[in-house]
Design a protein around this motif. Structure first.
Motif, PDB file in Angstrom:
ATOM      1  N   ASP A 160      31.319  29.734  41.856  1.00  0.00           N
ATOM      2  CA  ASP A 160      32.729  30.050  42.108  1.00  0.00           C
ATOM      3  C   ASP A 160      32.811  30.839  43.410  1.00  0.00           C
ATOM      4  N   ASN A 162      34.913  32.876  44.153  1.00  0.00           N
ATOM      5  CA  ASN A 162      35.401  34.229  43.872  1.00  0.00           C
ATOM      6  C   ASN A 162      34.279  35.193  43.501  1.00  0.00           C
ATOM      7  N   ASN A 184      36.045  38.271  42.023  1.00  0.00           N
ATOM      8  CA  ASN A 184      37.160  38.880  42.746  1.00  0.00           C
ATOM      9  C   ASN A 184      38.509  38.693  42.052  1.00  0.00           C
ATOM     10  N   ASN A 185      38.705  37.558  41.389  1.00  0.00           N
ATOM     11  CA  ASN A 185      40.005  37.265  40.790  1.00  0.00           C
ATOM     12  C   ASN A 185      40.091  37.677  39.319  1.00  0.00           C
ATOM     13  N   LYS A 479      43.546  41.137  35.418  1.00  0.00           N
ATOM     14  CA  LYS A 479      44.265  39.987  35.972  1.00  0.00           C
ATOM     15  C   LYS A 479      43.513  38.710  35.595  1.00  0.00           C
ATOM     16  N   ASN A 480      44.214  37.604  35.658  1.00  0.00           N
ATOM     17  CA  ASN A 480      43.616  36.314  35.323  1.00  0.00           C
ATOM     18  C   ASN A 480      42.888  36.391  33.975  1.00  0.00           C
TER      19      ASN A 480
END
Length: 490
Positions: A160, A162, A184-185, A479-480
């Protein structure tokens, strides 16, 4: 200090240094009327790689008459040496750093820059099975002392863009690479920045293992349970990343640190993810039960025998009283004596070579236990109590968690010896208060039990089917949070 342009000066400088560095190799090459010098440590560099990346390139340039104009030599070498890790450095400090890292440094007269090419020798063990966790089912590879290999074990599992890796150099003398790895996400970036600032603020001579970093990240520990999880398993590390945790990886260490490390993380096993949910749930409940057995059993025995004998049946009480006839020590002394003996045997089993350790541990436990009963030093029931306590403690492999269990077991033991059940209750309140009051990087240590999260109980005490877990843990991923089925809700 900046590198001097004079090749003669550099040659004299490193020849002087060679007098106290037997593994430093210095060689000069004459090209036409000009000379260049390259140096490397024989202990960290490979002769074959030097020949492949450097000498062949020089031979090609000379053969094709590419170096007639000396002023172009630096540029020609920089552009023709077939090495993907070629660097240009300008200070002597960087020269020694790269030499120690397995680079070969090339000096050219009248140039204040040095070409460094990676010619690292293989000084690491190959990927093998984990040594601290036995694996019945699941991936059998583990981290090694090779920094890039460890990063590769993460990369091959999480493909990934991210996945981020922030690198920090720590240690005035060792210049050790320390990486912060996160998605990161998913992760809370404020926590990542907080970890990075702590790493950048470390001022120490050297970092030799990831345990050094743990002491700087979590400074106030006392007898509390560990707040950082240490593992050599890549699958566990990747699972932590997917849940929103952060990993710290240290050069030359086969153990990575997972932050935050919460209480229930130490009661789980990576293999729970590879078993049927029913079996994994049963095993988790068994570990929780074993935790309370190993920490409370000696204290409860002392309470019953010393203060509250009326709570056990008369026949059992008479049997215990008969067993204690002739024993010169109080119950608390007998328990402490056997507990200390077992801890010594356990440490000797860990420190001894594998071929001898298990045999010594088994023989020591059998012989010493039987001899102590036969000599009338302890009663048989004490041996049984300590055996149950010790075997229950063997379910936990993290050494910091085991050490915390030892301390709290001792506190419960002291409390029960002084005022019986009331002592156990007082220490129990201290125990719960301590666990509930601490945090690991801003996350409550008892999450998701306290504060209670109904949604997150699906993978806490029990493990439900994977297709029923739609969200990441709410106390980790800010988040996410969606984990399965983009539009599904719990």
């Amino acid at each position: 200090m900046k590198i001097d342009k004079s090749l003669k000066y550099n040659e004299e400088k490193f020849n002087e240094y060679k007098k106290t560095s037997a593994d430093l190799n210095i060689r000069k090459i004459k090209i036409g009327s000009k000379e260049l010098m390259y140096i490397f440590y024989e202990s960290t560099s490979s002769d074959d790689k030097i020949s492949n990346f450097f000498m062949k390139s020089i031979s090609y340039d000379v053969k094709n008459d590419n170096v007639n104009i000396f002023s172009n030599l630096f540029k020609i070498l920089k552009n023709t040496i077939p090495n993907s890790s070629l660097k240009v450095i300008t200070t002597y400090k960087d020269v020694f750093l790269h030499l120690s890292s397995g680079f070969t440094c090339i000096f050219i007269d009248n140039f204040s820059e040095v070409i460094a090419i990676e010619t690292k020798a293989s000084l690491d063990r190959s990927i093998s099975e984990p040594t601290t966790d036995s694996i019945v089912r699941g991936p059998k590879d583990c981290f090694t002392e090779n920094y890039m290999t460890n990063l590769g074990l993460i990369r091959k599992r999480i493909k990934d863009d991210n996945l981020k890796i922030n690198e920090v150099i720590v240690g005035r003398r060792t210049s050790t690479k320390v990486s912060i790895i996160y998605l990161n996400n998913i992760v809370d970036l404020n926590k990542v920045n907080k970890i990075q600032k702590k790493l950048e603020s470390i001022d120490i001579d050297g970092i030799l293992d990831s345990s050094y970093i743990r002491e700087f990240i979590i400074k106030k520990s006392g007898i509390a349970f560990p707040r950082v999880l240490s593992t050599e398993r890549p699958d566990l590390s990747c699972q932590a990343l997917l849940n929103g945790k952060t990993i710290i990886m240290v050069e030359n260490s086969p153990f990575v640190l997972i932050i935050p490390g919460l209480f229930f993380d130490f009661l789980k096993s990576p293999e729970d993810n590879y078993e049927k949910p029913l079996n994994a749930s049963f095993t988790r409940i068994l570990r929780i039960l074993s935790f309370f057995i190993t920490i409370l059993t000696p204290a409860i025995y002392i309470t019953i025998m010393t203060y509250n004998a009326e709570i056990i049946p008369d026949k059992l009480l008479m049997s215990l009283a008969i067993q204690r006839q002739g024993v010169p020590f109080p119950s608390v002394v007998s328990v402490l004596l056997l507990l200390t003996t077992f801890e010594i045997l356990r440490e000797s089993d860990i420190r001894m070579p594998n071929l001898m350790g298990s045999s010594i541990g088994i023989v020591g436990a059998l012989v010493l236990g039987d001899a102590a009963v036969s000599a009338g030093i302890v009663s048989p029931i004490v041996v049984i109590i300590i055996a149950i306590t010790s075997v229950s403690g063997l379910l936990f492999s993290d050494i910091d968690f085991v050490d915390a269990i030892r301390w709290w077991r001792l506190l419960f033991l002291i409390g029960s010896a002084i005022i019986g059940l009331i002592g156990i209750a007082i220490v129990g309140i201290m125990f719960i208060t301590k666990l509930a009051s601490i945090e690991s990087m801003g996350v409550p240590y008892l999450s998701p039990l306290s504060p209670f999260s109904k949604r997150d109980q699906k993978d806490n005490f029990i493990r439900v089917k994977r297709d029923k877990i739609f969200k990441r843990p709410s106390y980790l991923a800010q988040k996410n949070q969606t984990k399965l089925g983009g539009n599904n809700e719990n």
